[in-house]
Motif scaffolding. Structure first.
Motif, short mmCIF file in Angstrom:
data_model
loop_
_atom_site.label_atom_id
_atom_site.label_comp_id
_atom_site.label_asym_id
_atom_site.label_seq_id
_atom_site.Cartn_x
_atom_site.Cartn_y
_atom_site.Cartn_z
N LEU A 276 0.76 -1.16 -0.11
CA LEU A 276 0.19 -0.06 0.21
C LEU A 276 0.74 1.37 -0.02
O LEU A 276 0.64 2.20 -0.87
N LEU A 277 1.94 1.15 0.71
CA LEU A 277 2.75 2.50 1.00
C LEU A 277 3.52 2.64 -0.31
O LEU A 277 3.64 3.77 -0.80
N ALA A 278 4.14 1.45 -1.02
CA ALA A 278 4.62 1.80 -2.30
C ALA A 278 3.71 2.29 -3.31
O ALA A 278 4.25 2.79 -4.24
N ALA A 279 2.40 2.14 -3.15
CA ALA A 279 1.46 2.44 -4.35
C ALA A 279 1.20 3.86 -4.00
O ALA A 279 0.54 4.45 -4.98
N GLY A 280 1.48 4.40 -2.99
CA GLY A 280 1.47 5.89 -2.64
C GLY A 280 0.13 6.00 -1.42
O GLY A 280 -0.15 7.22 -1.28
N VAL A 281 -0.35 5.05 -1.19
CA VAL A 281 -1.18 5.10 0.03
C VAL A 281 -0.90 5.67 1.19
O VAL A 281 0.33 5.21 1.60
N ARG A 282 -1.49 6.37 2.13
CA ARG A 282 -0.81 7.21 3.28
C ARG A 282 -1.59 6.28 4.30
O ARG A 282 -2.93 6.38 4.35
N ILE A 283 -0.53 5.59 5.22
CA ILE A 283 -1.45 5.03 6.41
C ILE A 283 -0.97 5.92 7.65
O ILE A 283 0.25 6.09 7.71
#
Length: 374
Positions: A276-283
Motif C-alpha cells: 500500500l505504501l509503495a503505491a502511494g497510500v498514506r497510512i
C-alpha cells in the motif's frame, strides 16, 4: 498533538443537497452521548423496540439498557433483543438473560453453539442496531459495554462512530431487523432512491455484496478516499482497488489503531503495509486509545458508516449492516472527524516500515496466515 505528515487534507463545504431532504442524521463519536440518546429514545417508546448487538455486556452500561428495556416491556411495549452468541460469549450472563426474559423482554441468541452445526458459530451477527417505534434508528460500531463510556472506563475509552437517522430509512431498518429475527438473513427490502441506503452484505443476488460495493466505490474515486477501520485485513481484490486508486492520483488515506483489542489483527495489517505504501497510500496509526470506528468518505460526497470492518470476516463471513449516503452534511462531519483523528496519529513511512525488527516481521507473517479467521 502529533503531525499528520504535513499534508493538508481537503476540506468540503457542509451544504445540503437534494438527497438530504428525506432523512436527518446525527453523528456520535462519544459513547456516553450515544448511550444517553439511545436510552432517551427507549424511554419514549410506545409500540416497539428492536435492538441487536454483537456485544451486550453484563456491566454498568448493560445494566442501564436492561433496566430501560424492562421498564418499557412492563408498560406493554414489544421489546425484542437479538444478541450474537459468539460476540457476547464472555460479556453477557445467564443471570441477565433470565432477568430480561422474566420481565417481558423477548431475547434471542444468534447462532448459539451446536454440535450438529458447528460451522454456523463462525458466521456471526456483527450488527449494532436500535430502532424505536419505526421513528428513529441508531447504527454503527458501538457495542453495549463499559469500554465505550468515559464515565465508566475513563480517558482510555474506545474511539468509535455511530449515526442516528429518521425518515424512510427507519422503516427499512425495521424490516431488516424483523427479517433477521425470523431467520431470513438474505432478504433485501425495497428502498427509495433518496441518496441514502442501508446495505447488508449477504443477499441471494450477491453473496459478497459489501466487497463489491467497496471495490466499486474505490474504483470510481476521483479525489480522495479517507477510510477508518480497526482491522485492516482485506482480500486481494480490495487491496488492489486501493492501490490502483492511489496510483492514478487519488489521495488515499487509511486510519488504523496503534493499540488494538485484537493484537493479531494489527500484526496482520502491518504485513500488508508495504504494498500500500509503495503505491502511494498514506497510512496513519491512531495513538491515544483503541480505535473501533468503521467509516469511509470518498470525494467528500459519498460516505459509509456502520458495522463492517475492512477485513475478511466482515467482507465474507459475518452479517453486517452499513449506511451509504450522499448526504453532504454527514459526509462533511465524517471528514472533519477523520481530520481531527489524524492530528493524534502517526504517519507510517515506507523507509521506517522497512527497517522494523525481524521479530515483528515474523509475527506479521504468522498473523496474515490466519486472516480468514480474524
Amino acid at each position: 498533538m502529533l503531525s499528520n505528515g504535513g499534508t493538508k487534507t481537503p476540506e468540503f463545504d457542509c451544504i445540503a443537497n437534494a438527497g438530504d431532504r428525506k432523512e436527518t442524521f446525527r453523528l456520535f463519536i462519544e459513547g456516553d452521548e450515544l448511550y444517553s440518546a439511545m436510552l432517551s429514545s427507549i424511554a419514549k417508546a410506545k409500540d416497539c423496540i428492536q435492538l441487536e448487538s454483537y456485544i451486550y455486556a453484563d456491566d454498568r452500561v448493560g445494566h442501564q439498557f436492561s433496566q430501560a428495556l424492562i421498564e418499557r416491556a412492563r408498560a406493554g411495549v414489544l421489546v425484542r433483543v437479538h444478541i450474537d452468541a459468539a460476540g457476547s460469549l464472555f460479556w453477557f450472563s445467564r443471570k441477565m438473560q433470565n432477568h430480561l426474559r422474566e420481565h417481558g423482554v423477548q431475547l434471542r441468541w444468534f447462532h448459539r453453539w451446536s454440535w450438529r452445526q458447528p460451522w454456523r458459530y463462525n458466521h456471526r451477527n456483527h450488527r449494532k442496531l436500535l430502532i424505536v417505534d419505526n421513528r428513529i434508528a441508531y447504527l454503527g460500531g458501538f457495542n453495549i459495554h463499559n469500554e465505550n463510556s468515559r464515565s465508566f472506563y475513563g480517558e482510555s475509552r474506545w474511539r468509535d462512530t455511530h449515526v442516528s437517522f429518521d425518515g424512510p430509512l427507519v422503516d427499512v431498518a425495521s424490516q431488516l431487523f424483523d427479517a433477521f429475527w425470523q431467520g431470513r438473513q438474505h432478504w433485501v427490502p425495497k428502498q427509495e432512491n433518496s441518496g441514502s441506503k442501508l446495505l447488508h452484505n449477504h443477499t441471494l443476488m450477491c453473496r459478497y455484496r459489501l466487497r463489491c460495493v467497496f471495490g466499486a466505490a474505490f474504483s470510481k474515486a476521483k479525489q480522495s478516499i479517507f477510510l477508518t477501520t480497526p482491522y485492516l485485513v482485506p482480500d486481494t481484490y480490495t487491496l488492489k482497488q486501493l492501490r490502483l486508486a492511489a496510483e492514478r492520483g487519488v489521495d488515499v488515506r487509511l486510519l488504523v489503531p496503534r493499540e488494538s483489542d485484537v493484537p493479531i489483527a494489527r500484526w496482520a495489517a502491518r504485513h500488508i503495509y508495504g504494498s500500500l505504501l509503495a503505491a502511494g497510500v498514506r497510512i496513519y496509526e491512531y495513538l491515544p486509545r483503541v480505535l473501533h470506528a468503521k467509516t469511509v468518505v470518498i470525494d467528500g460526497s459519498w460516505s459509509m458508516v456502520g458495522t463492517a470492518n475492512l477485513d475478511y470476516r466482515s467482507l465474507f463471513t459475518n452479517f453486517e449492516l452499513n449506511l451509504i449516503t450522499r448526504n453532504m452534511n454527514l459526509s462533511c462531519k465524517l471528514n472533519d472527524n477523520f481530520n481531527n483523528d489524524l492530528r493524534f496519529s502517526e504517519r507510517i513511512e515506507l523507509d521506517s516500515w522497512k527497517e522494523r525488527k525481524w521479530t515483528s516481521r515474523g509475527l506479521e507473517y504468522l498473523a496474515i496466515l490466519t486472516r480468514r479467521w480474524l
